[in-house]
Design a protein around this motif. Structure first.
Motif, PDB file in Angstrom:
ATOM      1  N   VAL A 138     -67.477 -21.420   6.748  1.00  0.00           N
ATOM      2  CA  VAL A 138     -66.838 -22.424   5.882  1.00  0.00           C
ATOM      3  C   VAL A 138     -67.703 -23.680   5.842  1.00  0.00           C
ATOM      4  O   VAL A 138     -67.957 -24.249   4.775  1.00  0.00           O
ATOM      5  N   MET A 139     -68.160 -24.127   6.988  1.00  0.00           N
ATOM      6  CA  MET A 139     -69.001 -25.327   7.045  1.00  0.00           C
ATOM      7  C   MET A 139     -70.250 -25.162   6.197  1.00  0.00           C
ATOM      8  O   MET A 139     -70.643 -26.076   5.446  1.00  0.00           O
ATOM      9  N   HIS A 140     -70.877 -24.025   6.279  1.00  0.00           N
ATOM     10  CA  HIS A 140     -72.127 -23.808   5.551  1.00  0.00           C
ATOM     11  C   HIS A 140     -71.914 -23.774   4.041  1.00  0.00           C
ATOM     12  O   HIS A 140     -72.870 -23.969   3.281  1.00  0.00           O
ATOM     13  N   ARG A 141     -70.689 -23.541   3.591  1.00  0.00           N
ATOM     14  CA  ARG A 141     -70.432 -23.489   2.147  1.00  0.00           C
ATOM     15  C   ARG A 141     -70.389 -24.871   1.496  1.00  0.00           C
ATOM     16  O   ARG A 141     -70.429 -24.965   0.272  1.00  0.00           O
ATOM     17  N   THR A 142     -70.263 -25.922   2.275  1.00  0.00           N
ATOM     18  CA  THR A 142     -70.141 -27.265   1.711  1.00  0.00           C
ATOM     19  C   THR A 142     -71.515 -27.801   1.299  1.00  0.00           C
ATOM     20  O   THR A 142     -72.551 -27.236   1.640  1.00  0.00           O
ATOM     21  N   LYS A 143     -71.490 -28.920   0.590  1.00  0.00           N
ATOM     22  CA  LYS A 143     -72.743 -29.510   0.092  1.00  0.00           C
ATOM     23  C   LYS A 143     -73.211 -30.639   1.008  1.00  0.00           C
ATOM     24  O   LYS A 143     -74.041 -30.425   1.881  1.00  0.00           O
ATOM     25  N   THR A 144     -72.684 -31.846   0.826  1.00  0.00           N
ATOM     26  CA  THR A 144     -73.095 -32.971   1.669  1.00  0.00           C
ATOM     27  C   THR A 144     -72.338 -32.893   2.975  1.00  0.00           C
ATOM     28  O   THR A 144     -71.126 -33.112   3.025  1.00  0.00           O
ATOM     29  N   LYS A 145     -73.034 -32.581   4.052  1.00  0.00           N
ATOM     30  CA  LYS A 145     -72.361 -32.252   5.313  1.00  0.00           C
ATOM     31  C   LYS A 145     -73.216 -32.620   6.505  1.00  0.00           C
ATOM     32  O   LYS A 145     -74.430 -32.817   6.395  1.00  0.00           O
ATOM     33  N   THR A 146     -72.552 -32.687   7.648  1.00  0.00           N
ATOM     34  CA  THR A 146     -73.248 -32.862   8.921  1.00  0.00           C
ATOM     35  C   THR A 146     -72.351 -32.347  10.035  1.00  0.00           C
ATOM     36  O   THR A 146     -71.178 -32.034   9.817  1.00  0.00           O
ATOM     37  N   ALA A 147     -72.899 -32.278  11.217  1.00  0.00           N
ATOM     38  CA  ALA A 147     -72.124 -32.003  12.426  1.00  0.00           C
ATOM     39  C   ALA A 147     -72.408 -33.128  13.406  1.00  0.00           C
ATOM     40  O   ALA A 147     -73.466 -33.772  13.354  1.00  0.00           O
ATOM     41  N   ILE A 148     -71.460 -33.378  14.275  1.00  0.00           N
ATOM     42  CA  ILE A 148     -71.584 -34.450  15.258  1.00  0.00           C
ATOM     43  C   ILE A 148     -71.602 -33.830  16.651  1.00  0.00           C
ATOM     44  O   ILE A 148     -70.756 -32.989  16.983  1.00  0.00           O
ATOM     45  N   LEU A 149     -72.560 -34.250  17.458  1.00  0.00           N
ATOM     46  CA  LEU A 149     -72.609 -33.866  18.863  1.00  0.00           C
ATOM     47  C   LEU A 149     -72.387 -35.106  19.706  1.00  0.00           C
ATOM     48  O   LEU A 149     -73.098 -36.110  19.556  1.00  0.00           O
ATOM     49  N   ALA A 150     -71.390 -35.060  20.576  1.00  0.00           N
ATOM     50  CA  ALA A 150     -71.116 -36.177  21.477  1.00  0.00           C
ATOM     51  C   ALA A 150     -71.507 -35.796  22.897  1.00  0.00           C
ATOM     52  O   ALA A 150     -71.387 -34.630  23.307  1.00  0.00           O
ATOM     53  N   ARG A 151     -71.961 -36.797  23.652  1.00  0.00           N
ATOM     54  CA  ARG A 151     -72.319 -36.603  25.047  1.00  0.00           C
ATOM     55  C   ARG A 151     -71.556 -37.603  25.910  1.00  0.00           C
ATOM     56  O   ARG A 151     -71.230 -38.699  25.470  1.00  0.00           O
ATOM     57  N   HIS A 152     -71.299 -37.201  27.143  1.00  0.00           N
ATOM     58  CA  HIS A 152     -70.670 -38.099  28.111  1.00  0.00           C
ATOM     59  C   HIS A 152     -71.233 -37.786  29.481  1.00  0.00           C
ATOM     60  O   HIS A 152     -71.303 -36.617  29.881  1.00  0.00           O
TER      61      HIS A 152
END
Length: 240
Positions: A138-152
């Motif tokens: 589903v994510m790959h089907r979108t156009k303007t997109k990103t993913a967020i990686l958080a660290r702690h």
């Protein structure tokens, strides 16, 4: 001000079904295993009891159990489905905020990053929360997109997906590792998504969470989001 129609359009635009077809006044979504949001039919005009069979048949034809999304103010549809034995699943709240309220403070170094395509560790975090390959598709089907990686504390802590539709950046699939929760990780995910949204022309940021998820609802309200709408699903009697 964002009206409910724009919000619902942003849901479809940022978390799209593999295919959408019509059966009378119904929009039939082919989710290909990507979850309820991309598999639920919606009424795109007035419907009556005599129209229900067309939607049910269309969903069964693509191998899906009949499932409907009932949006805010669709009381007649809700009553119709209830009368036919459909049961409520996952009441969901939709929140929205100006991007600017989440970009008012800088994000500490090595706290949250905007990355596309997702790293293996991000896919692992999603998998731990039940977000597998079909939802990644589903994510790959979108156009303007990103993913967020958080660290702690120098370790991966959480991840999320964000995409933009008509000026609204919607954040989906927020997942924080169990041992990293209650550390402010989700807040930094949302703030990083807001910075990315601003950099890519969005002026509003939105998110969905089930009504039953008390911590998530409290988080978004605490960050300044306001609830703009909601929905729930009605699932077929044979699926209960």
């Amino acid at each position: 001000m964002t009206d409910t129609a724009a919000f619902y359009a942003a849901i479809d635009g940022t978390w799209p079904a593999a295919k959408v077809t019509r059966a009378g006044s119904w929009a039939i979504r082919d989710g290909q295993g990507g979850g309820k949001r991309v598999s639920a039919a919606t009424a795109e005009g007035p419907v009556a009891a005599s129209d229900l069979g067309a939607a049910e048949a269309a969903m069964r034809d693509i191998g899906q159990t009949p499932l409907f999304m009932v949006r805010q103010d669709e009381d007649a549809l809700d009553h119709l489905l209830d009368a036919h034995g459909y049961t409520i699943v996952d009441p969901t709240n939709g929140y929205i905020a100006p991007v600017a309220i989440l970009t008012d403070i800088p994000i500490p170094r090595v706290t949250a990053f905007s990355i596309w395509e997702p790293l293996a560790i991000m896919e692992d975090i999603w998998a731990a929360g039940g977000i597998g390959p079909a939802r990644l598709a589903v994510m790959h089907r979108t156009k303007t997109k990103t993913a967020i990686l958080a660290r702690h504390k120098d370790k991966p802590a959480g991840t999320a997906f964000a995409a933009i539709h008509d000026g609204i950046a919607m954040v989906h699939a927020v997942e924080v590792l169990a041992y990293q929760r209650r550390q402010g990780v989700a807040q930094w995910i949302m703030r990083r998504a807001a910075f990315w949204a601003a950099e890519n022309g969005a002026d509003r940021i939105a998110v969905l969470t089930t009504a039953a998820n008390g911590p998530a609802n409290a988080l978004y309200r605490g960050l300044g989001f306001r609830q703009v709408c909601g929905y729930h699903y009605r699932t077929a009697p044979e699926n209960t």
